[in-house]
Design an enzyme around this catalytic site. Structure first.
Site, PDB file in Angstrom:
ATOM      1  N   ASN A   1       7.572  -6.205  13.560  1.00 30.17           N
ATOM      2  CA  ASN A   1       7.009  -5.007  13.147  1.00 30.17           C
ATOM      3  C   ASN A   1       5.327  -5.096  13.569  1.00 30.17           C
ATOM      4  O   ASN A   1       4.872  -5.810  14.395  1.00 30.17           O
ATOM      5  CB  ASN A   1       7.013  -4.954  11.657  1.00 30.17           C
ATOM      6  CG  ASN A   1       6.155  -5.872  10.803  1.00 30.17           C
ATOM      7  OD1 ASN A   1       6.332  -7.226  11.025  1.00 30.17           O
ATOM      8  ND2 ASN A   1       5.713  -5.618   9.808  1.00 30.17           N
ATOM      9  N   LEU A   2       4.724  -4.111  12.925  1.00 34.84           N
ATOM     10  CA  LEU A   2       3.296  -3.943  13.207  1.00 34.84           C
ATOM     11  C   LEU A   2       2.595  -5.260  12.967  1.00 34.84           C
ATOM     12  O   LEU A   2       1.509  -5.434  13.581  1.00 34.84           O
ATOM     13  CB  LEU A   2       2.810  -2.792  12.455  1.00 34.84           C
ATOM     14  CG  LEU A   2       1.193  -2.464  12.324  1.00 34.84           C
ATOM     15  CD1 LEU A   2       1.016  -1.979  13.643  1.00 34.84           C
ATOM     16  CD2 LEU A   2       0.959  -1.445  11.158  1.00 34.84           C
ATOM     17  N   CYS A   3       3.020  -6.081  11.873  1.00 35.13           N
ATOM     18  CA  CYS A   3       2.103  -7.282  11.638  1.00 35.13           C
ATOM     19  C   CYS A   3       2.793  -8.589  11.802  1.00 35.13           C
ATOM     20  O   CYS A   3       2.614  -9.497  11.270  1.00 35.13           O
ATOM     21  CB  CYS A   3       1.477  -7.199  10.014  1.00 35.13           C
ATOM     22  SG  CYS A   3       0.542  -5.656   9.902  1.00 35.13           S
ATOM     23  N   THR A   4       3.992  -8.567  12.432  1.00 35.23           N
ATOM     24  CA  THR A   4       4.640  -9.726  12.857  1.00 35.23           C
ATOM     25  C   THR A   4       5.453 -10.468  11.884  1.00 35.23           C
ATOM     26  O   THR A   4       5.688 -11.754  11.901  1.00 35.23           O
ATOM     27  CB  THR A   4       3.986 -10.791  13.765  1.00 35.23           C
ATOM     28  OG1 THR A   4       3.098 -11.538  12.910  1.00 35.23           O
ATOM     29  CG2 THR A   4       3.186  -9.843  14.760  1.00 35.23           C
ATOM     30  N   GLU A   5       5.638  -9.980  10.657  1.00 32.93           N
ATOM     31  CA  GLU A   5       6.258 -10.695   9.642  1.00 32.93           C
ATOM     32  C   GLU A   5       7.765 -10.020   9.476  1.00 32.93           C
ATOM     33  O   GLU A   5       8.525 -10.930   8.567  1.00 32.93           O
ATOM     34  CB  GLU A   5       5.524 -10.533   8.127  1.00 32.93           C
ATOM     35  CG  GLU A   5       5.517  -9.401   7.309  1.00 32.93           C
ATOM     36  CD  GLU A   5       4.744  -8.003   7.648  1.00 32.93           C
ATOM     37  OE1 GLU A   5       4.569  -7.299   6.869  1.00 32.93           O
ATOM     38  OE2 GLU A   5       4.452  -8.315   8.842  1.00 32.93           O
TER      39      GLU A   5
ATOM     40  N   THR B   1       0.865  -1.316   0.211  1.00 30.48           N
ATOM     41  CA  THR B   1       0.016   0.084  -0.081  1.00 30.48           C
ATOM     42  C   THR B   1       0.879   1.284  -0.013  1.00 30.48           C
ATOM     43  O   THR B   1       0.702   2.299  -0.776  1.00 30.48           O
ATOM     44  CB  THR B   1      -1.151  -0.112   1.049  1.00 30.48           C
ATOM     45  OG1 THR B   1      -2.139  -0.904   0.701  1.00 30.48           O
ATOM     46  CG2 THR B   1      -1.370   1.386   1.304  1.00 30.48           C
TER      47      THR B   1
ATOM     48  N   ILE C   1      -4.325  -5.288  -0.750  1.00 37.40           N
ATOM     49  CA  ILE C   1      -3.961  -5.556  -2.052  1.00 37.40           C
ATOM     50  C   ILE C   1      -4.555  -6.782  -2.412  1.00 37.40           C
ATOM     51  O   ILE C   1      -4.683  -6.965  -3.860  1.00 37.40           O
ATOM     52  CB  ILE C   1      -2.245  -5.403  -2.239  1.00 37.40           C
ATOM     53  CG1 ILE C   1      -1.568  -6.514  -1.407  1.00 37.40           C
ATOM     54  CG2 ILE C   1      -1.913  -4.340  -2.136  1.00 37.40           C
ATOM     55  CD1 ILE C   1      -0.419  -6.692  -1.773  1.00 37.40           C
TER      56      ILE C   1
ATOM     57  N   PRO D   1       0.276  -9.520   5.573  1.00 42.13           N
ATOM     58  CA  PRO D   1      -1.207  -9.861   5.784  1.00 42.13           C
ATOM     59  C   PRO D   1      -1.942  -9.776   4.131  1.00 42.13           C
ATOM     60  O   PRO D   1      -2.753 -10.366   3.915  1.00 42.13           O
ATOM     61  CB  PRO D   1      -1.865  -8.996   6.793  1.00 42.13           C
ATOM     62  CG  PRO D   1      -0.689  -8.464   7.447  1.00 42.13           C
ATOM     63  CD  PRO D   1       0.480  -8.628   6.741  1.00 42.13           C
TER      64      PRO D   1
END
Length: 969
Positions: free
Chosen positions: A588-592, A360, A780, A776
């Protein structure tokens, strides 16, 4: 000389036409893949190059006469020119499609001029202009026997008769080549909702609303709805750029080439686009735009782009069209390439095909004045007041330009710890987390969405128990963070003590400064040394608890509040390629993302994009050739982000330029399974997860090594695992050696030529320190119309509500299979609604389809974990892994999260839990839904809490549903 209908196509025989008794529009029956022509009266007929030949012959004879010599030349010339015209259209639309009469006449005019027939071309141009003037002066909307005549209010406020012929054309185009879609069904209902004096905009709205209500009966109406919405988008954008008042999809075959230069010029004038985009050969790039790409969008995908992504004026006018949007992103990523036009076209084709999609922030900002293209930022917060507020300021600056944040708060001393500078005691980490939370809310990512941040704390920190309660809705609100995500950073030693039911000691980090930077055996040795010192009175502040009790509280809070997430420190560090230059202190924010950070010196940055796996399944198999091509271009695009990116904080630039990490992920995993005929809960799906990720890993590592050959290796390559020939698949051994084989079970099979690649990487280097991470992708995935990331299907039929409105989502694969078996009807639609998208209780659905179309809460968590484990072995970073548990309780959570650690996962993401009442209402019988087998987790002891807290509501995963997390998409 020749009539208006000369250069067109023949009408089909009467027996093959479908006409309504009162309709003036004829739709000729055609075979799939055939070209068709839309005439000016709305009639759609088969393409016939014989009519083109006749019309051109008339033009030649009118100018040159009918002598024998002339006739011979004319015959040969016309045959050649007609063949070239037909070849042009077949090349544009190899799978068939619709062409407007004007487009054919444009091609005739163009081919005459290119072939040197200037006299004929001049006569032809004059003829067209004369007849265009005649039509313009006489144009009155023809009365329609089927629908009442009415006036509409035009954008300039004038009243004009509704041009029903054009409305018919737009609807016919929208439904072209879509099975199960009836143009008349849309027209009839839409026209019933119109009235005399309605605005032109509302005419389109009526068509869109009508079409989208039919989606639940036939998924292809989602594509028809998107195409009807395109009519509104085209009108808005083309009007603003002064190119046309209205345009059909067919018109865009020629208008797109004009739209790109006009758009770039307008965007630069409005200071919305970077001036350097004008340096491109815009004519060449405009000619590369493929209008047929617009037909790929579902309604949700196109509406999402329109609402959230398209460049717009301060007044809200969207003047960016879909193919222009993809080219703008491609241009932004290709600007520093030596052959930038060729690379921009290459990038454009990859994006517009939906084979791959950038994240994004890249889609938002590529080609703009501040191209902040990176997705994630990881920081470590130091243990001093200046450093803490400096980190919060960094958060604000990074958040302003749409970055998602992961903060490592472990160094900050605990509640009650001594402060030498003031001779006082610390209030601990929690009050500062409250400030970070409020900063994220205040700095709302450039006005686009609320700031997004996740705080990480290691499990030995003395404030860990209070940290677990940050998201509770009760207690002192000054010590709560309702808007910020939280995650546990869990060492292996803690998990071993949970398994072995031993005690655990909590410390203040200022008393045990080495623990923050240690992992594996080194961490265990130092931690046990500090425990001995605490027992001897050498450490003043500490607390001893049962590891199992703390684990139960962690799972209890996760169950009750959805936080903190469970992530594993040692797996992230022992398998990190960059162990020689730093420590991974958080995700990070989304654990990846699992990148090393250093307080004050480096803010880790990652740049994301995702392969659409579903697009690479051909004839039920993974197309390795296509996948390799996609991955190579994608890695190049991601590497370009690093150099082009706008950095609002210098420490982020330093880190990104030094290590150059990227995160190539995937989406559409569930769609790929449907295309292959596999159930998510199957060994076939687990094996496919393994083999597909192996291929992506192999191609991505190879692509980065090839870039190193072309551009040079990243500066900290020497000493990395890469430089030693240790690839992600090999690093599992490092984890097993440190943890002990007793505590790990990971499949280690491989099928590709890894030995050759190891040698290549060692000698040639890597362009990027890290190459893969699975984000996640919900936003997209919406754009490309596939399932998000690696997720199982949430429901087979549901209404999705987000910032763009409400969208009916139907599983098209289920509908396809039910149609093949004669089971798709209004009763089936009603049953799916009643059972909230589940097929399990619908008796007439066969058992094989019930297995294949099990929804997320009907898939045993062990299948999700096992598939993730198979992927994780190939990935140098991590994956955003949501865990779905129906009828969740302490025992199920305990088994599932132990299983995740035991199978070598680095991180987990949201726990998505259904309460017992919801489970009984909407899915299969209690006791069988989403069952968890205790045998799946190897050496496990029960850890069910004594009292079961109420489950948190099902969290809205990282998506437009929850814009906090959009940065990782």
């Amino acid at each position: 000389m020749h009539t208006d209908s000369d250069v067109t196509a023949t009408s089909a025989p009467a027996s093959s036409t479908q006409t309504s008794p009162s309709s003036t529009t004829t739709v000729s029956a055609t075979t799939p893949g055939q070209l068709r022509v839309i005439k000016r009266n709305g009639t759609v007929v088969p393409y016939d190059d014989g009519k083109i030949s006749v019309a051109m012959t008339k033009a030649f004879l009118a100018v040159e006469g009918g002598t024998a010599a002339a006739s011979s030349r004319v015959h040969e010339t016309v045959a050649s020119l007609t063949s070239q015209i037909s070849a042009t259209f077949k090349r544009r639309m190899p799978s068939g499609g619709t062409i407007h009469i004007e487009d054919i006449q444009d091609q005739v005019e163009l081919i005459l001029m290119r072939s040197g027939e200037q006299k004929i071309a001049r006569d032809y141009v004059l003829y067209r202009e004369e007849h265009a003037r005649m039509r313009a002066s006489n144009k009155v909307a023809a009365p329609d026997a089927e629908y009442p005549s009415m006036n509409v209010v035009m954008p300039d406020g004038q009243l004009q008769p509704l041009d029903i012929a054009r409305v018919r054309t737009v609807v016919q185009e929208a439904c072209a080549d879509l099975t199960g879609v009836e143009p008349k069904a849309i027209l009839d209902e839409a026209m019933r909702n119109l009235y005399d004096g309605v605005s032109l905009v509302d005419v389109n709205t009526s068509l869109v609303i009508t079409a989208r209500t039919l989606v639940e009966k036939e998924p292809n109406y989602s594509y028809a709805t998107a195409r009807l919405l395109l009519d509104k988008l085209r009108t808005e954008a083309l009007n603003f750029m002064g190119l046309a008042l209205t345009a059909t999809q067919t018109d865009m075959e020629t208008l797109y080439a004009q739209a790109l230069p006009a758009y770039i010029q307008k965007g630069v004038e409005l200071q919305l686009l970077a001036p350097n985009l004008l340096d491109y050969d815009l004519v060449k790039l405009g000619a590369a735009l493929d209008a047929s790409g617009d037909l790929q969008f579902s309604y949700l995908g196109l509406q999402t782009l329109y609402d959230r992504y398209f460049i717009h004026t301060e007044e809200g006018v969207r003047f960016e069209l879909p193919q222009v949007f993809f080219m703008r992103v491609a241009m932004g990523l290709a600007y520093e390439e030596a052959n930038r036009e060729e690379r921009a076209i290459e990038f454009y084709k990859l994006l517009s095909s939906f084979d791959y999609m950038s994240s994004t922030p890249t889609l938002f900002n590529a080609g703009t004045l501040r191209p902040q293209l990176s997705s994630c930022y990881l920081t470590t917060v130091p243990d001093d007041l200046h450093g803490i507020y400096g980190a919060i300021q960094d958060n604000a600056m990074l958040s302003k330009f749409a970055g998602g944040l992961g903060n490592d708060w472990t160094p900050v001393r605990s509640l009650g710890a001594y402060i030498k500078g003031t001779n006082g005691k610390s209030q601990g980490v929690v009050p500062f987390l409250k400030v970070a939370n409020d900063t994220a809310v205040a700095v709302n990512q450039g006005g686009k969405r609320k700031g997004a941040v996740c705080a990480y704390l290691e499990t030995w920190h003395l404030d860990i128990e209070e940290f677990l309660e940050l998201r509770k809705n009760t207690g002192d609100d000054r010590r709560r963070t309702h808007d910020m995500n939280t995650a546990n950073w869990v060492p292996d030693l803690f998990m071993k003590r949970v398994f072995d039911d031993q005690s655990w000691t909590l410390f203040s980090p200022n008393d045990v400064p080495e623990l923050h930077d240690l992992y594996g055996q080194a961490f265990q040795e130092k931690y046990e040394e500090y425990e001995r010192k605490a027992a001897n009175g050498e450490v003043r502040i500490f607390k001893t608890v049962k590891a199992l009790d703390l684990w139960r509280k962690m799972l209890g809070m996760l169950f009750e509040t959805g936080h903190p997430w469970v992530t594993f420190k040692d797996a992230c560090n022992l398998r990190s390629p960059q162990q020689h230059v730093g420590v991974v202190h958080s995700s990070n924010l989304c654990t990846e993302i699992t990148l090393n950070t250093t307080a004050g010196d480096e803010i880790a940055v990652c740049n994301l994009g995702s392969v659409n796996l579903a697009q690479h399944i051909v004839d039920g198999q993974l197309d390795m050739t296509k996948l390799e091509s996609t991955v190579r271009t994608a890695v190049r695009m991601l590497d370009n982000v690093i150099d082009i990116n706008y950095y609002s904080v210098e420490a982020a630039r330093t880190s990104n330029m030094r290590h150059r990490p990227v995160g190539l992920g995937l989406m559409g995993f569930q769609d790929a399974l449907y295309k292959m005929g596999y159930a998510y809960s199957s060994e076939d799906a687990v094996e496919f997860a393994d083999r597909s990720m192996e291929a992506i890993s192999f191609f991505a590592i190879d692509a980065s090594s090839e870039l190193a050959k072309e551009r040079g290796a990243y500066s900290s390559f020497d000493g990395s695992l890469w430089s030693k020939g240790i690839l992600p698949i090999d690093s599992i051994e490092l984890l097993a050696q440190n943890r002990g084989e007793k505590y790990i079970s990971v499949d280690r099979s491989q099928t590709l030529a890894w030995d050759t690649l190891r040698d290549k990487v060692k000698t040639q280097g890597m362009r990027n320190s890290n190459v893969m991470a699975i984000a996640p992708t919900a936003t997209i995935a919406n754009i490309t119309g596939v399932s998000q990331s690696i997720e199982p299907t949430y429901q087979n039929l549901y209404v999705k509500s987000n910032l763009s409105g409400e969208f009916t989502v139907v599983n098209p694969y289920l509908v396809r299979d039910l149609k093949e078996r004669g089971l798709w009807d209004s009763v089936m639609v009603n049953d799916l609604k009643y059972y909230e998208g589940s097929v399990q209780k619908i008796d007439r659905i066969p058992a094989d389809l019930k297995a294949r179309y099990s929804t997320a809460f009907e898939v045993e968590p062990r299948w999700i974990v096992e598939a993730a484990s198979r992927r994780q072995k190939w990935i140098d970073q991590a994956q955003s892994l949501n865990l779905y548990i129906a009828g969740a309780n302490g025992k199920k959570l305990d088994i599932t999260y132990r299983m995740a650690w035991f199978h070598g996962l680095k991180t987990t993401y949201y726990l998505r839990a259904l309460s017992a009442t919801t489970t009984e209402k909407s899915t299969i019988e209690s006791g069988t839904l989403n069952a968890v087998s205790s045998a799946a987790a190897a050496p496990v002891t029960s850890a069910a809490p004594a009292t079961e807290p109420q489950a948190a509501p099902v969290p809205l995963a990282c998506s437009l549903d929850d814009p906090d997390c959009e940065a990782c998409q």
